[in-house]
Enzyme design. Structure first.
Site, mmCIF file in Angstrom:
data_model
loop_
_atom_site.group_PDB
_atom_site.id
_atom_site.type_symbol
_atom_site.label_atom_id
_atom_site.label_comp_id
_atom_site.label_asym_id
_atom_site.label_seq_id
_atom_site.Cartn_x
_atom_site.Cartn_y
_atom_site.Cartn_z
ATOM 1 N N SER A 109 49.984 33.512 36.384
ATOM 2 C CA SER A 109 49.242 33.871 35.170
ATOM 3 C C SER A 109 49.847 33.036 34.049
ATOM 4 O O SER A 109 50.854 32.353 34.266
ATOM 5 C CB SER A 109 49.331 35.366 34.886
ATOM 6 O OG SER A 109 50.675 35.728 34.710
ATOM 7 N N ILE A 140 36.605 36.097 43.984
ATOM 8 C CA ILE A 140 35.840 37.261 43.508
ATOM 9 C C ILE A 140 35.806 37.220 41.973
ATOM 10 O O ILE A 140 35.517 38.222 41.321
ATOM 11 C CB ILE A 140 36.442 38.596 44.007
ATOM 12 C CG1 ILE A 140 37.981 38.596 43.958
ATOM 13 C CG2 ILE A 140 36.024 38.877 45.451
ATOM 14 C CD1 ILE A 140 38.579 39.261 42.823
ATOM 15 N N GLU A 143 24.798 30.002 40.672
ATOM 16 C CA GLU A 143 24.122 31.124 41.353
ATOM 17 C C GLU A 143 22.664 31.202 40.925
ATOM 18 O O GLU A 143 22.373 30.972 39.756
ATOM 19 C CB GLU A 143 24.837 32.433 40.992
ATOM 20 C CG GLU A 143 26.247 32.445 41.541
ATOM 21 C CD GLU A 143 27.062 33.654 41.091
ATOM 22 O OE1 GLU A 143 26.496 34.565 40.465
ATOM 23 O OE2 GLU A 143 28.256 33.668 41.359
ATOM 24 N N ARG A 148 34.704 34.045 39.241
ATOM 25 C CA ARG A 148 33.466 33.379 38.843
ATOM 26 C C ARG A 148 33.394 32.045 39.564
ATOM 27 O O ARG A 148 34.430 31.386 39.783
ATOM 28 C CB ARG A 148 33.467 33.111 37.331
ATOM 29 C CG ARG A 148 33.226 34.346 36.480
ATOM 30 C CD ARG A 148 31.765 34.769 36.532
ATOM 31 N NE ARG A 148 31.475 35.851 35.626
ATOM 32 C CZ ARG A 148 31.488 37.151 35.962
ATOM 33 N NH1 ARG A 148 31.792 37.510 37.200
ATOM 34 N NH2 ARG A 148 31.177 38.065 35.085
ATOM 35 N N GLY A 207 45.677 40.743 36.318
ATOM 36 C CA GLY A 207 45.143 41.769 35.410
ATOM 37 C C GLY A 207 44.788 43.009 36.222
ATOM 38 O O GLY A 207 45.376 43.258 37.274
ATOM 39 N N HIS A 251 27.331 37.668 45.199
ATOM 40 C CA HIS A 251 27.890 38.230 43.950
ATOM 41 C C HIS A 251 27.662 39.752 43.876
ATOM 42 O O HIS A 251 26.883 40.243 43.065
ATOM 43 C CB HIS A 251 27.279 37.538 42.711
ATOM 44 C CG HIS A 251 28.118 37.722 41.477
ATOM 45 N ND1 HIS A 251 28.144 36.821 40.444
ATOM 46 C CD2 HIS A 251 28.951 38.729 41.098
ATOM 47 C CE1 HIS A 251 28.965 37.250 39.495
ATOM 48 N NE2 HIS A 251 29.456 38.415 39.863
#
Ligand SMILES: O=CC(=O)O
Length: 313
Positions: free
Chosen positions: A174, A230, A261, A232, A153, A279
């Protein structure tokens, strides 16, 4: 607009908080000693919710706010928002796409360099005085390594473009093959991981992409492979990642996100082939200001009956 109630879920940006305070009747959920009680008390005034990557409007919160019209997220990822419930109830949803793409892609490249060239470890080497006793050991070249990207994306493309400048061949996975790119497509993440040296997670978190990086993928990436996350935390089966790293079945990892987290598995703290960030993908002064303006612009558009700037729902 001073009488419109806006609920901010957690502290996220001082400028955004101050502007919301100036323009709306701002409720700060984190200041309430009893959150459910606070929500009940103000439910009839709250028409907007502002959350971020860490806190969104789940089904319970949406049900508790009968006058809710819009959820405006200070993030690009909206996995903490119950989008189906918002659709069902006609609640609008906005996020902050595009404006953070460069920062997140920059950070992905930074993590690749940091892991392969051991930037953090060699910084510690200098600071601790070890250099005086001998040179730092040799590291691994980044330029020319094959980079595999999960999710091509906006952010995935920006990572690809940057990696191309380092002469890295690019391949991707993808759901469907893209017709508008020359990058090599693999129809499964295992195939992608078997054919790249650095695997980057850059897709949105959904039920289909939860644990998209599992034991099989990590084994396919192998003892010389590096994982960069990078996206989740829940994209990766974290206990499997930890054992792959501890057992030497994976070459290294650069992580900006984690499953729980701010909890980070302590087994990773002693590993020099792992770089851990808190994050901070979009965490620059410049980008956070533009993101805040986008949240404010979406709320203003909504409450003036104008088209939303970045509508999702
Ligand atoms: O994680 C950060 C974001 O989704 O913007």
């Amino acid at each position: 607009m001073g009488s419109i109630g806006v609920l901010m879920l957690i502290p996220m940006n001082t400028y955004l908080e101050q502007e919301l305070q100036k323009r709306y009747n701002l409720f700060k959920l984190w200041t309430a000693p009893q959150k459910p009680q606070f929500i009940k008390e103000h439910a009839n005034s709250i028409r907007a919710v502002v959350g971020n990557a860490g806190a969104g409007a789940d089904a319970e919160l949406i049900e508790a706010l009968p006058r809710l019209e819009i959820v405006s997220s200070f993030s690009v990822g909206v996995d903490k928002i119950d989008l189906a419930k918002c659709r069902e109830k006609g609640i609008r949803v906005t996020n902050t796409p595009d404006v953070l793409t460069e920062d997140v892609a920059d950070l992905a490249i930074g993590l690749m360099l940091a892991v392969l060239r051991r930037l953090c470890e060699s910084d510690r080497y200098v600071r601790s005085g070890k250099w005086k006793k001998g040179d730092y050991k040799l590291t691994t070249k980044f330029s020319g390594k094959t980079v595999g990207i999960i999710g091509l994306g906006r952010i995935g493309m920006a990572v690809a473009k940057r990696a191309e400048a380092f002469n890295c061949p690019i391949c991707y996975y993808s759901r469907t093959e893209k017709s508008d790119t020359k990058y090599k497509y693999y129809p499964s993440v295992v195939e992608l991981a078997s054919n790249c040296q650095i695997l980057v997670v850059a897709c949105p978190l959904t039920e289909e992409t939860r644990h998209i990086v599992n034991r099989e993928v990590l084994n396919a990436l192998g003892p010389k492979g590096v994982l960069i996350n990078i996206g989740r935390g829940p994209h990766v089966d974290e206990p499997e990642l930890v054992s792959a790293l501890v057992e030497g079945r994976l070459g290294g990892a650069g992580l900006d996100v984690y499953e729980h987290e701010p909890e980070v598995p302590e087994e990773l703290f002693g590993l020099e082939n792992v770089v851990l960030l808190p994050h901070v993908g979009s965490g620059t002064v410049e980008t956070r200001k533009v993101m805040a303006d986008l949240v404010l612009g979406n709320l203003e558009a909504h409450f003036s009956n104008k088209p939303l700037l970045t509508p999702l729902v």
